[in-house]
Design a protein around this motif. Structure first.
Motif, PDB file in Angstrom:
ATOM      1  N   THR A 116      18.932 -10.565   0.577  1.00 21.94           N
ATOM      2  CA  THR A 116      17.922 -11.357  -0.126  1.00 21.94           C
ATOM      3  C   THR A 116      17.104 -10.545  -1.123  1.00 21.94           C
ATOM      4  OG1 THR A 116      16.401 -10.967   1.722  1.00 21.94           O
ATOM      5  CG2 THR A 116      17.706 -13.007   1.763  1.00 21.94           C
ATOM      6  N   PHE A 117      17.265  -9.210  -1.122  1.00 25.31           N
ATOM      7  CA  PHE A 117      16.471  -8.372  -2.021  1.00 25.31           C
ATOM      8  C   PHE A 117      17.366  -7.762  -3.090  1.00 25.31           C
ATOM      9  CE2 PHE A 117      14.748  -4.307  -3.449  1.00 25.31           C
ATOM     10  CZ  PHE A 117      13.472  -4.684  -3.831  1.00 25.31           C
TER      11      PHE A 117
ATOM     12  N   ARG B 292      15.155  -1.381  -7.669  1.00 29.12           N
ATOM     13  CA  ARG B 292      16.316  -2.248  -7.834  1.00 29.12           C
ATOM     14  C   ARG B 292      17.475  -1.817  -6.951  1.00 29.12           C
ATOM     15  NH1 ARG B 292      16.366  -1.358 -14.200  1.00 29.12           N
ATOM     16  NH2 ARG B 292      15.446   0.565 -13.419  1.00 29.12           N
ATOM     17  N   VAL B 293      18.208  -2.811  -6.464  1.00 34.25           N
ATOM     18  CA  VAL B 293      19.488  -2.579  -5.808  1.00 34.25           C
ATOM     19  C   VAL B 293      20.571  -2.874  -6.840  1.00 34.25           C
ATOM     20  CG1 VAL B 293      21.062  -3.280  -3.969  1.00 34.25           C
ATOM     21  CG2 VAL B 293      18.590  -3.193  -3.537  1.00 34.25           C
ATOM     22  N   ILE B 294      21.436  -1.903  -7.095  1.00 41.08           N
ATOM     23  CA  ILE B 294      22.421  -1.995  -8.176  1.00 41.08           C
ATOM     24  C   ILE B 294      23.788  -1.631  -7.618  1.00 41.08           C
ATOM     25  CG2 ILE B 294      23.046  -1.170 -10.476  1.00 41.08           C
ATOM     26  CD1 ILE B 294      20.106  -0.130 -10.662  1.00 41.08           C
ATOM     27  N   ASP B 295      24.811  -2.417  -7.991  1.00 41.69           N
ATOM     28  CA  ASP B 295      26.176  -2.065  -7.567  1.00 41.69           C
ATOM     29  C   ASP B 295      27.135  -1.960  -8.742  1.00 41.69           C
ATOM     30  OD1 ASP B 295      26.482  -4.706  -8.227  1.00 41.69           O
ATOM     31  OD2 ASP B 295      26.985  -5.389  -6.206  1.00 41.69           O
TER      32      ASP B 295
ATOM     33  N   GLN C  48      10.555  -7.780   4.881  1.00 36.66           N
ATOM     34  CA  GLN C  48      10.450  -7.027   6.126  1.00 36.66           C
ATOM     35  C   GLN C  48      11.808  -6.421   6.472  1.00 36.66           C
ATOM     36  OE1 GLN C  48       7.667  -6.414   7.873  1.00 36.66           O
ATOM     37  NE2 GLN C  48       6.485  -7.584   6.342  1.00 36.66           N
ATOM     38  N   PHE C  49      11.799  -5.150   6.858  1.00 36.01           N
ATOM     39  CA  PHE C  49      13.010  -4.471   7.296  1.00 36.01           C
ATOM     40  C   PHE C  49      12.604  -3.283   8.156  1.00 36.01           C
ATOM     41  CE2 PHE C  49      11.776  -3.077   3.067  1.00 36.01           C
ATOM     42  CZ  PHE C  49      11.778  -1.702   3.146  1.00 36.01           C
TER      43      PHE C  49
ATOM     44  N   ASP D 119      16.079   7.529   5.710  1.00 37.73           N
ATOM     45  CA  ASP D 119      17.436   6.985   5.616  1.00 37.73           C
ATOM     46  C   ASP D 119      17.544   5.655   6.356  1.00 37.73           C
ATOM     47  OD1 ASP D 119      18.477   9.006   4.041  1.00 37.73           O
ATOM     48  OD2 ASP D 119      19.129  10.217   5.742  1.00 37.73           O
ATOM     49  N   THR D 120      16.901   5.555   7.503  1.00 34.65           N
ATOM     50  CA  THR D 120      16.913   4.294   8.257  1.00 34.65           C
ATOM     51  C   THR D 120      16.256   3.184   7.456  1.00 34.65           C
ATOM     52  OG1 THR D 120      16.864   5.439  10.397  1.00 34.65           O
ATOM     53  CG2 THR D 120      16.124   3.150  10.362  1.00 34.65           C
ATOM     54  N   SER D 121      15.138   3.505   6.835  1.00 35.88           N
ATOM     55  CA  SER D 121      14.408   2.528   6.027  1.00 35.88           C
ATOM     56  C   SER D 121      15.247   2.071   4.834  1.00 35.88           C
ATOM     57  CB  SER D 121      13.089   3.143   5.557  1.00 35.88           C
ATOM     58  OG  SER D 121      12.325   2.210   4.820  1.00 35.88           O
ATOM     59  N   ILE D 122      15.851   3.022   4.128  1.00 33.96           N
ATOM     60  CA  ILE D 122      16.661   2.708   2.951  1.00 33.96           C
ATOM     61  C   ILE D 122      17.860   1.838   3.333  1.00 33.96           C
ATOM     62  CG2 ILE D 122      18.200   3.716   1.222  1.00 33.96           C
ATOM     63  CD1 ILE D 122      16.272   6.171   1.251  1.00 33.96           C
ATOM     64  N   ASN D 123      18.562   2.235   4.387  1.00 33.29           N
ATOM     65  CA  ASN D 123      19.750   1.487   4.798  1.00 33.29           C
ATOM     66  C   ASN D 123      19.403   0.081   5.262  1.00 33.29           C
ATOM     67  OD1 ASN D 123      21.465   3.653   4.224  1.00 33.29           O
ATOM     68  ND2 ASN D 123      21.284   4.508   6.286  1.00 33.29           N
ATOM     69  N   ALA D 124      18.242  -0.062   5.892  1.00 33.56           N
ATOM     70  CA  ALA D 124      17.816  -1.389   6.349  1.00 33.56           C
ATOM     71  C   ALA D 124      17.525  -2.305   5.161  1.00 33.56           C
ATOM     72  CB  ALA D 124      16.588  -1.265   7.245  1.00 33.56           C
ATOM     73  N   LEU D 125      16.910  -1.754   4.119  1.00 33.55           N
ATOM     74  CA  LEU D 125      16.646  -2.567   2.921  1.00 33.55           C
ATOM     75  C   LEU D 125      17.952  -2.949   2.231  1.00 33.55           C
ATOM     76  CD1 LEU D 125      14.773  -3.872   0.870  1.00 33.55           C
ATOM     77  CD2 LEU D 125      14.552  -1.646  -0.255  1.00 33.55           C
ATOM     78  N   LEU D 126      18.872  -1.996   2.125  1.00 35.40           N
ATOM     79  CA  LEU D 126      20.147  -2.274   1.471  1.00 35.40           C
ATOM     80  C   LEU D 126      20.965  -3.304   2.243  1.00 35.40           C
ATOM     81  CD1 LEU D 126      21.274   1.286   0.317  1.00 35.40           C
ATOM     82  CD2 LEU D 126      20.389  -0.567  -1.108  1.00 35.40           C
ATOM     83  N   ALA D 127      20.748  -3.391   3.544  1.00 33.07           N
ATOM     84  CA  ALA D 127      21.497  -4.340   4.375  1.00 33.07           C
ATOM     85  C   ALA D 127      21.055  -5.783   4.147  1.00 33.07           C
ATOM     86  CB  ALA D 127      21.361  -3.971   5.848  1.00 33.07           C
TER      87      ALA D 127
END
Length: 225
Positions: free
Chosen positions: A63-64, A118-121, A86-87, A52-60
């Motif tokens: 640039t990705f 992919r990050v999708i909203d 890097q995250f 969860d920490t890893s996922i939330n850091a990427l979503l934050a």
């Protein structure tokens, strides 16, 4: 509107058109995908705190948005390490993606895969549809997950142009008493498509969730290369 329900351990079948789900917390459930009447096999799992920490850091990161490539299995780890930003706890997410890639390739005897992260909203595929591919692995690391309907509760003639411009709930696609099923966040599902041998008219009917409301989704898909 049909009620949405989380998936449970059950099989759905009819005398005329068998169509079933296999779901378990044991990843060995994926082997049931080769059974003729199984069209979706789900490894039910929950994420660790580190994940969860890893996922939330990427979503934050702003640039990705997407990473997409085709690669031999042996080069997946190198390609991910080269192109992922890097995250915090980066290796936790990367190791999970590599694990799923290895499992997918082993199950289907593939030397190469196509990978999309992919990050999708917004809803990516908001209409129910069938993918004309043999199989797809899909997991939603964050946000609402993929929805699907059992075949016996859907009128396939209403897919695509057959909907006459009406939405899924109005076109007649969804039959009375139909319950839209939802894969859960963190689960890893194998979806059988219309390109699977002998499954030309029975690919899994599914769509992106419509209840995103601006939430970010982190979605991984794996395909045959």
């Amino acid at each position: 509107m049909p009620k949405q329900q989380p998936i449970t351990n059950f099989n759905i079948s009819s005398d005329q058109n068998k169509y079933a789900l296999a779901a378990s917390s044991d990843p060995q459930i994926w082997t049931s995908f080769y059974e003729e009447n199984i069209h979706i096999a789900v490894w039910q799992r929950t994420h660790s705190m580190a994940m969860d920490t890893s996922i939330n850091a990427l979503l934050a990161l702003n640039t990705f948005s997407q990473l997409q490539f085709s690669s031999s299995i042996q080069d997946v780890a190198r390609t991910l390490a080269l192109h992922m930003p890097q995250f915090e706890n980066r290796e936790t997410l990367l190791e999970d993606i590599i694990l799923l890639t290895d499992m997918f390739a082993c199950l289907f005897d593939q030397d190469a895969i196509g990978l999309r992260l992919r990050v999708i909203d917004t809803p990516m595929c908001p209409r129910f549809h069938v993918d004309q591919i043999p199989s797809r692995l899909i997991t939603t690391y964050a946000g609402p997950a993929t929805e699907w309907v059992p075949n016996e509760f859907a009128d396939r003639s209403k897919l695509g142009a057959g909907n006459n411009g009406l939405n899924d709930e109005e076109s007649g696609l969804l039959q009375p008493l139909c319950h839209i099923q939802s894969i859960q966040t963190g689960d890893v599902a194998l979806l059988k498509g219309g390109g699977w041998k002998g499954n030309e008219d029975s690919g899994l009917i599914h769509r992106s969730p419509n209840n995103i409301d601006g939430q970010k989704r982190l979605l991984l898909t794996l395909d045959f290369a």
